[in-house]
Structures are given as C-alpha cells and as structure tokens.
Design a protein around this motif. Sequence first.
Motif, short mmCIF file in Angstrom:
data_model
loop_
_atom_site.label_atom_id
_atom_site.label_comp_id
_atom_site.label_asym_id
_atom_site.label_seq_id
_atom_site.Cartn_x
_atom_site.Cartn_y
_atom_site.Cartn_z
N MET A 148 13.33 -0.50 1.32
CA MET A 148 13.09 0.86 0.84
C MET A 148 14.17 1.37 -0.11
O MET A 148 13.99 2.40 -0.75
N LYS A 149 15.28 0.65 -0.20
CA LYS A 149 16.35 1.05 -1.12
C LYS A 149 16.19 0.42 -2.51
O LYS A 149 16.86 0.82 -3.45
N GLU A 150 15.33 -0.57 -2.61
CA GLU A 150 15.12 -1.24 -3.89
C GLU A 150 14.33 -0.33 -4.82
O GLU A 150 13.28 0.20 -4.45
N THR A 151 14.83 -0.16 -6.03
CA THR A 151 14.17 0.74 -6.98
C THR A 151 13.16 0.04 -7.87
O THR A 151 12.39 0.70 -8.57
N LYS A 152 13.14 -1.29 -7.86
CA LYS A 152 12.19 -2.04 -8.67
C LYS A 152 11.01 -2.46 -7.81
O LYS A 152 11.19 -3.11 -6.77
N LEU A 153 9.82 -2.11 -8.21
CA LEU A 153 8.62 -2.47 -7.47
C LEU A 153 8.31 -3.95 -7.68
O LEU A 153 8.16 -4.41 -8.81
N PRO A 154 8.22 -4.74 -6.59
CA PRO A 154 7.88 -6.16 -6.75
C PRO A 154 6.42 -6.31 -7.16
O PRO A 154 5.53 -5.71 -6.56
N GLN A 155 6.20 -7.13 -8.19
CA GLN A 155 4.81 -7.34 -8.62
C GLN A 155 4.04 -8.13 -7.58
O GLN A 155 2.88 -7.84 -7.30
N HIS A 156 4.70 -9.13 -6.99
CA HIS A 156 4.10 -9.94 -5.94
C HIS A 156 4.99 -9.86 -4.70
O HIS A 156 6.14 -10.33 -4.74
N LEU A 157 4.49 -9.26 -3.65
CA LEU A 157 5.26 -9.04 -2.42
C LEU A 157 4.63 -9.81 -1.26
O LEU A 157 3.43 -9.70 -1.01
N ALA A 158 5.45 -10.58 -0.56
CA ALA A 158 5.03 -11.24 0.68
C ALA A 158 5.58 -10.47 1.86
O ALA A 158 6.74 -10.03 1.84
N ILE A 159 4.76 -10.29 2.87
CA ILE A 159 5.20 -9.66 4.12
C ILE A 159 4.98 -10.66 5.25
O ILE A 159 3.86 -11.13 5.46
N ILE A 160 6.05 -11.01 5.93
CA ILE A 160 5.95 -11.93 7.06
C ILE A 160 5.81 -11.10 8.33
O ILE A 160 6.75 -10.44 8.76
N GLY A 161 4.62 -11.09 8.90
CA GLY A 161 4.34 -10.30 10.09
C GLY A 161 3.29 -9.25 9.83
O GLY A 161 3.48 -8.39 8.96
N GLY A 162 2.17 -9.32 10.57
CA GLY A 162 1.08 -8.37 10.39
C GLY A 162 1.00 -7.36 11.51
O GLY A 162 -0.10 -6.91 11.86
N GLY A 163 2.16 -6.98 12.06
CA GLY A 163 2.20 -5.92 13.07
C GLY A 163 2.16 -4.55 12.41
O GLY A 163 1.87 -4.41 11.22
N TYR A 164 2.48 -3.53 13.19
CA TYR A 164 2.34 -2.15 12.70
C TYR A 164 3.25 -1.86 11.51
O TYR A 164 2.83 -1.25 10.52
N ILE A 165 4.51 -2.30 11.57
CA ILE A 165 5.42 -2.06 10.45
C ILE A 165 4.95 -2.81 9.22
O ILE A 165 4.92 -2.26 8.11
N GLY A 166 4.56 -4.06 9.39
CA GLY A 166 4.08 -4.84 8.27
C GLY A 166 2.87 -4.22 7.61
O GLY A 166 2.75 -4.20 6.37
#
Length: 439
Positions: free
Chosen positions: A148-166
């Motif tokens: 959330m501190k990164e100011t550049k939006l990733p064009q391709h984002l991977a999320i490891i974990g499909g729980g509530y936070i993910g």
Amino acid sequence: MKHYDAIIIGFGKGGKTLAGDLAKRGKKVALIEKSNQMYGGTCINEGCIPSKSLIVQAGTKEYQAAVEQKENLITKLRQKNYDKLAQLDNVDIIDGTARFIDNHTVEINGKDNISADYIFINTGSKSVIPAIKGIHETKHIYTSDKMMKETKLPQHLAIIGGGYIGLEFASMYARYGSHVTVFEFNERLVGREDEDVALEIQHILENQGVHFKFSSRVQEVSNQGEKVVIQYNQDHVGYIDRFDAVLLATGRVANTADLGLENTDVQVDQRGNVIVNDYLQTDVPHIYAMGDVKGGLQFTYISLDDYRIVKDHLFGNKTRTIHNRGHIPYSVFISPTFSRVGLSEQEAIAQGYDVKVAKLPTAAIPRANVDGKPEGILKAIIDTKTDAILGCVLLCEHSEEMINFVQLAMNQNLKYQDIGNHIFTHPSMSEALNDLFNI
C-alpha cells in the motif's frame, strides 16, 4: 528502575484505550511502541484504514493520488492518537522495543528496565512469509502493508493466497486497472463460506478482471530484470508466469517472537499465540494479552472488546469473558462488500440444526439498482424448530452497515419474523432484509 502501575506493550486499539482508561483512574502507565509510525496500531497505519481509503477511491481516482491521500489520512490519525494519550499526565509513551526480563520487568531497547504491577501484551500480528524458494532475495515482493506504500500501480499483479485479505486487494487493484492473478492452493475460494456464496464472490471478481489459478502451489520466485518470475504447479503440471509485483496474502502470525516470553511463565501455542484464559489472563495472573497476539479472530473491534473484558475484570464484576461476546460479524471489502454473522448453511447442518434457507439476489433490491450496484446475493439461515436466526450472509453494497442490524437481532434472540416485519426507510439497502426474512 522506574516502576509503573501498568506497562502496555503495543499502541493498538485495546492497548491505547486501556492506557487512557487507567490514566484517568490515577494509574501510572508506560505505553511502549517500537515504531513512531505505528501510533494507533496496525488498523490505523497498516490495515483497515489505509486499505479502505484505497478501496473507496478505486475507480474514481488515479492510483498515485489515492496513495498520497491515504498517507495524508493515516498521518493525521496517527498524530491524533499520539496526542490523545501524550497529553495525559499519567501516561509515558516510550519509543522502543520491549523484551521481558522476568514476570514483572521489561527491558527497552536492550538497556533500560522498567517494572509494573500489571503488564498487558498488545503487540498484534504480522504477515506470514511463506516458505517459497527465493522469497527473501527477490525484488518487488510485498506484504500488504508494504504494497500500500508503493505509488506505482503494477500492470500485472500476482497475489499468493485467495483468502479474505487477498480478495480485498484483488478487487481493489483490479478496479485501479491492474491485471490481477490470484494463486490459491485450494480448489475454491474461502473454504469456510458456503460454496454458492464462494462462487458468487468468484464470479463478481472475475467480472472485475481478476483471474484465479486454483489448486496451485508457488514453488519458486526470482527476478528477470524488473519482472518477478513465478514458477508454480497447477494440477501437478509446472508453469512459469511473469509479473510486475507479487503480494503475499498467506495469513498472519502473532508478534511474539522477540518479546522474551521464555524469560517469563507466559505460555504460547504452536503458532506463537499467547495462551489466555476467559478473562485474557496468561499463566501469569498479572500479565494479560489483548488483540491479535492471542490468536482467534483478528479484528480491531475484538481488540476493543478485549479492553472491555480487562476493564471489567480489574474494576467491574468480572462477568465479561471471551465466551459471552455474542455473535461477531465480519466484513470483507471487496466490491460489493461481503459480510457475514453466525453460522453458514454447511456449519448449521453439521451442528445438527434443521434449517431453512432464504436467498435474495441483490438485483432484486430497488436501492441497489438505483446505485447501479446489482451484483451479489443475500442469504439467511433459519432454525425451523425455533425460528431463530442462525446466520446471515450479505454480499451487496453497504452490507458492512446492514450486518450490524442482523447481529443485534441475533444477540437479542429475536426471531426472523421480527426482521421480516420491521419498518425500514425507503429506498435503502436495509429494507432488503424485509424481503430476505419474509420466508
């Protein structure tokens, strides 16, 4: 060595509220926080507030501007939390790392010792770093707070974990314009929810552009230039994909590793959670634990209720415990918001209840159509023998507000007909409860 009436380790919701209460009762309090960027706790600085700020702005504001607005917000809230306690004569706010020397003594920054009659552990939790090859050496891999501190939006984002936070982050970043891929080890999302609800959540997020890889296990991560290379197995077949950033959403663990609890008689379980009794006392009666650090539900409002239990145990009639909180609701801020209280259909049946189930598509709610937010489903689980409400799921806009009404009805032992016949304002989302409970 300076002696206090109470030492509170951690500036989270339960700890800061207790510090103010004790100070107003004339007690001398030391509140220890390891970082001046964490006044107010995880919720304000790294969790609920910054993530919801970004979620609310998704689709309406450019990402970098949204991050800047979020930072301005939490900076303001952090200062307010500090000022509220710093102005109290009986509170010493100490910046530093706390470590137990014995059951009564705490060392700060490895040099100064203080002691107290009571000690309260309120150190919260931290993100789990999974045992994936290359995870510590690879660039552009983030936990939720760092992401959330990164100011550049990733064009391709991977999320490891499909729980509530993910799922919250998947929905949010997809609405900012990222191409989001979620790697989920299990065959479907959120296994503690009913399958029909999980499928509805999946379809909504897929419509937002989120791609899911189920039955997948990430084996290794590495860098290729500025890209993150993910090697993973899906259904026992190996694949390789490349992303601009990777978010780890693989759970949270109690912040106890560096507390020196081995120097005390306080016990922890296999996951490092502080073991407490019904009144939040550890095996050392004058040492209590509040909030995420003791395990269980990790919500800021549980930490606040922990404060109420401790206050009642110290100054009240000792009737409040962790077992009489009533039904506890929760919300997941995907779009639309998913909220639940009580038992799911599968849990109710497993516990032997004879149930009837009511469902209502969000598209049937007039206000949802007025707002142009018709996605989702509402679901209620009723005990056929007593007409009691066993549980409720609300997947719709503003469900985080609506679920509290259902929780109150359940805690007051109202029957489902009481909600079905209640008079709500119109047009509102809450009036959908008339139709849902009109079984």
